[in-house]
Design a protein around this motif. Structure first.
Motif, PDB file in Angstrom:
ATOM      1  N   HIS A   1       0.965  -1.271  -0.001  1.00 49.71           N
ATOM      2  CA  HIS A   1       0.112  -0.211   0.370  1.00 49.71           C
ATOM      3  C   HIS A   1       0.746   1.189  -0.155  1.00 49.71           C
ATOM      4  O   HIS A   1       2.606   1.444   0.819  1.00 49.71           O
ATOM      5  CB  HIS A   1      -0.949   0.191   1.003  1.00 49.71           C
ATOM      6  N   ALA A   2       0.002   2.341  -0.549  1.00 51.67           N
ATOM      7  CA  ALA A   2       0.970   3.704  -0.445  1.00 51.67           C
ATOM      8  C   ALA A   2       1.423   3.957   0.851  1.00 51.67           C
ATOM      9  O   ALA A   2       0.426   5.078   1.201  1.00 51.67           O
ATOM     10  CB  ALA A   2       0.427   4.320  -1.522  1.00 51.67           C
ATOM     11  N   TRP A   3       2.557   3.820   1.387  1.00 47.56           N
ATOM     12  CA  TRP A   3       2.256   4.572   2.907  1.00 47.56           C
ATOM     13  C   TRP A   3       4.259   4.838   2.734  1.00 47.56           C
ATOM     14  O   TRP A   3       3.654   5.332   3.729  1.00 47.56           O
ATOM     15  CB  TRP A   3       2.272   3.302   4.536  1.00 47.56           C
TER      16      TRP A   3
ATOM     17  N   GLY B   1       4.235  12.840   1.422  1.00 45.45           N
ATOM     18  CA  GLY B   1       3.023  12.208   1.377  1.00 45.45           C
ATOM     19  C   GLY B   1       3.534  10.624   0.995  1.00 45.45           C
ATOM     20  O   GLY B   1       4.238  10.791   0.057  1.00 45.45           O
ATOM     21  N   PRO B   2       2.449  10.485   0.970  1.00 43.05           N
ATOM     22  CA  PRO B   2       3.249   8.624   0.427  1.00 43.05           C
ATOM     23  C   PRO B   2       2.571   8.120  -0.659  1.00 43.05           C
ATOM     24  O   PRO B   2       1.475   8.952  -1.535  1.00 43.05           O
ATOM     25  CB  PRO B   2       2.037   7.926   1.439  1.00 43.05           C
ATOM     26  N   VAL B   3       3.613   7.402  -1.490  1.00 47.19           N
ATOM     27  CA  VAL B   3       3.790   7.430  -2.166  1.00 47.19           C
ATOM     28  C   VAL B   3       4.329   5.858  -3.078  1.00 47.19           C
ATOM     29  O   VAL B   3       3.343   4.930  -3.553  1.00 47.19           O
ATOM     30  CB  VAL B   3       4.527   8.174  -3.671  1.00 47.19           C
ATOM     31  N   PHE B   4       4.398   5.506  -2.072  1.00 47.27           N
ATOM     32  CA  PHE B   4       5.289   3.678  -2.264  1.00 47.27           C
ATOM     33  C   PHE B   4       4.486   2.822  -1.163  1.00 47.27           C
ATOM     34  O   PHE B   4       4.590   3.344  -0.526  1.00 47.27           O
ATOM     35  CB  PHE B   4       7.070   3.920  -2.573  1.00 47.27           C
ATOM     36  N   GLY B   5       4.546   1.901  -1.734  1.00 49.72           N
ATOM     37  CA  GLY B   5       4.839   0.646  -0.588  1.00 49.72           C
ATOM     38  C   GLY B   5       6.060   1.023   0.375  1.00 49.72           C
ATOM     39  O   GLY B   5       7.049   1.535  -0.238  1.00 49.72           O
ATOM     40  N   THR B   6       6.217  -0.362   0.884  1.00 46.68           N
ATOM     41  CA  THR B   6       6.869  -0.440   2.206  1.00 46.68           C
ATOM     42  C   THR B   6       8.314  -1.306   1.053  1.00 46.68           C
ATOM     43  O   THR B   6       9.786  -1.551   1.022  1.00 46.68           O
ATOM     44  CB  THR B   6       7.127  -1.123   3.020  1.00 46.68           C
TER      45      THR B   6
ATOM     46  N   ALA C   1       3.161   9.204   7.240  1.00 45.69           N
ATOM     47  CA  ALA C   1       3.769   8.431   6.217  1.00 45.69           C
ATOM     48  C   ALA C   1       5.474   7.952   6.645  1.00 45.69           C
ATOM     49  O   ALA C   1       6.497   8.599   7.654  1.00 45.69           O
ATOM     50  CB  ALA C   1       4.622   9.923   4.970  1.00 45.69           C
ATOM     51  N   MET C   2       5.402   6.956   5.964  1.00 41.00           N
ATOM     52  CA  MET C   2       6.965   6.690   6.777  1.00 41.00           C
ATOM     53  C   MET C   2       8.525   7.123   5.630  1.00 41.00           C
ATOM     54  O   MET C   2       7.383   7.601   4.658  1.00 41.00           O
ATOM     55  CB  MET C   2       6.747   4.348   6.247  1.00 41.00           C
TER      56      MET C   2
ATOM     57  N   THR D   1       0.141  -0.530  -8.733  1.00 42.13           N
ATOM     58  CA  THR D   1       0.885   0.110  -8.127  1.00 42.13           C
ATOM     59  C   THR D   1       0.310   0.183  -6.694  1.00 42.13           C
ATOM     60  O   THR D   1      -0.685   0.108  -6.424  1.00 42.13           O
ATOM     61  CB  THR D   1       1.297   1.628  -8.456  1.00 42.13           C
ATOM     62  N   SER D   2       1.443   0.709  -5.513  1.00 45.23           N
ATOM     63  CA  SER D   2       1.208   0.616  -4.432  1.00 45.23           C
ATOM     64  C   SER D   2       0.088   1.952  -4.504  1.00 45.23           C
ATOM     65  O   SER D   2      -0.773   1.644  -3.414  1.00 45.23           O
ATOM     66  CB  SER D   2       2.453   0.942  -3.437  1.00 45.23           C
ATOM     67  N   ALA D   3      -0.398   2.911  -4.951  1.00 52.45           N
ATOM     68  CA  ALA D   3      -1.179   3.669  -4.123  1.00 52.45           C
ATOM     69  C   ALA D   3      -2.559   3.598  -5.602  1.00 52.45           C
ATOM     70  O   ALA D   3      -3.419   3.332  -4.593  1.00 52.45           O
ATOM     71  CB  ALA D   3      -0.651   4.926  -5.442  1.00 52.45           C
TER      72      ALA D   3
END
Length: 333
Positions: A142-144, A152-157, A219-220, A247-249
């Motif tokens: 997930h986009a975290w 702001g979140p864009v990528f996953g882990t 966000a991470m 994608t994660s988003a």
């Protein structure tokens, strides 16, 4: 702390999953991954994940009776449609075809589509190194996670894992998130009421934070600044659009606020050393051992060494589970 044998961990995990309607094949595949997490003292990927699995089921975001379908996509590609189930059974379903294609071509890819994913990748990597294959795996989530320079979140882990088989020794394996830490680690800190280190995440306002809850709400961060950010973007591409998956988003949008595990695809690449090297395989793998010796000879530790040490302890003594977590899991039964 409750002390459990690995057999008891397996039994509890399977009982919970079966109780909530997962098929026998799905339950066994998912439970085994949790056993591996507990066995290697990777508790953020152990039976704590039962809470995540049941929450995902309750949200209607996983198919508990999914039956994966395997396709021969190309001479070097096997594709598995996970049918909306967890990734573990889909991986197991495509494993033999991946091995055969790698043996034939030297290199082959396993593409898993339409899967729910929550597990560490090293479990799958070790399945391949046990076959004598060199392996690489990655997936979005997930986009975290914010990109370097963003808030702001864009990528996953977006974990990436690699494995190299070794004769009569544990394989060389690394498996790490491109985020500064796995999201499960932040969640465990939140459950325990413990602060997180600076650099793990930012608040919803984009400010550095030691609050696990603020990092989960905000966000991470990636590891290594722009380097981790670039790797995360690569994984989004090769385990997203390249394999025709989310994608994660897009995974987070599919979740639509349910708080379920990510829904996306996974890419696994296997290399057959025998096909690459022929009768020179033993010679060149001995050269690799000199590399490992040079690393360890300086007092440095190979990746996964801690896991293998923990594995030896757990096989002998069992594992410990916090009383609170054990109570939460018993409540599911």
């Amino acid at each position: 702390m409750a002390r459990l044998t690995l057999a008891e961990v397996r039994d509890i995990a399977e009982r919970v999953l079966l109780k909530h309607g997962f098929s026998d094949l799905q339950a066994k595949a998912v439970a085994e991954t949790m056993v591996c997490g507990e066995r290697d003292e990777c508790r953020s990927h152990g039976i704590y994940r039962l809470l995540v699995c049941i929450a995902t089921l309750s949200a209607g975001k996983v198919n508990p009776t999914a039956v994966p379908v395997v396709y021969s996509q190309a001479p070097g590609i096997v594709r598995v449609d996970a049918d909306g189930g967890f990734s573990q059974l889909a991986f197991q379903s495509g494993l033999e075809a991946l091995k055969q294609k790698a043996a034939s071509n030297g290199i082959a890819a396993l593409v898993i589509n339409n899967c729910i994913h929550f597990s560490a990748l090293w479990v799958e990597i070790e399945a391949l190194t046990d076959m004598g294959l060199v392996a690489l795996a990655c997936n979005p989530s997930h986009a975290w996670v914010a990109p370097a320079g963003g808030r702001g979140p864009v990528f996953g882990t977006n974990p990436i894992a690699f494995g190299w088989p070794r004769k009569d020794k544990d394989p060389f394996v690394f498996d790490f998130a491109t985020s500064a830490v796995a999201r499960g680690e932040i969640e465990l800190h939140r459950r325990a009421g413990k602060p997180i280190p600076l650099g793990w995440g930012v608040s919803p306002e984009g400010e550095p934070t030691t609050s696990a809850q603020h990092a989960l709400d905000g966000a991470m961060l990636t590891f290594g600044g722009h380097k981790g950010s670039a790797l995360a973007a690569m994984i989004e591409l090769i385990a997203g659009p390249l394999i025709g998956d989310l994608t994660s988003a897009e995974s987070l949008a599919h979740d639509d606020g349910a708080g379920a595990s990510p829904y996306h695809g996974e890419l696994i690449i296997a290399f057959d050393p025998k096909r690459f090297l022929g009768d020179q395989v033993d010679y060149h793998f001995e050269r690799a051992e000199r590399l490992f010796a040079d690393i360890e000879g300086q007092g440095a530790r190979l990746p996964s060494a801690r896991r293998y040490e923990a594995r030896a302890r757990s096989l002998l003594n069992g594992v410990e589970v916090s009383d609170d977590l054990y109570a939460d899991i018993q409540a599911l039964i």
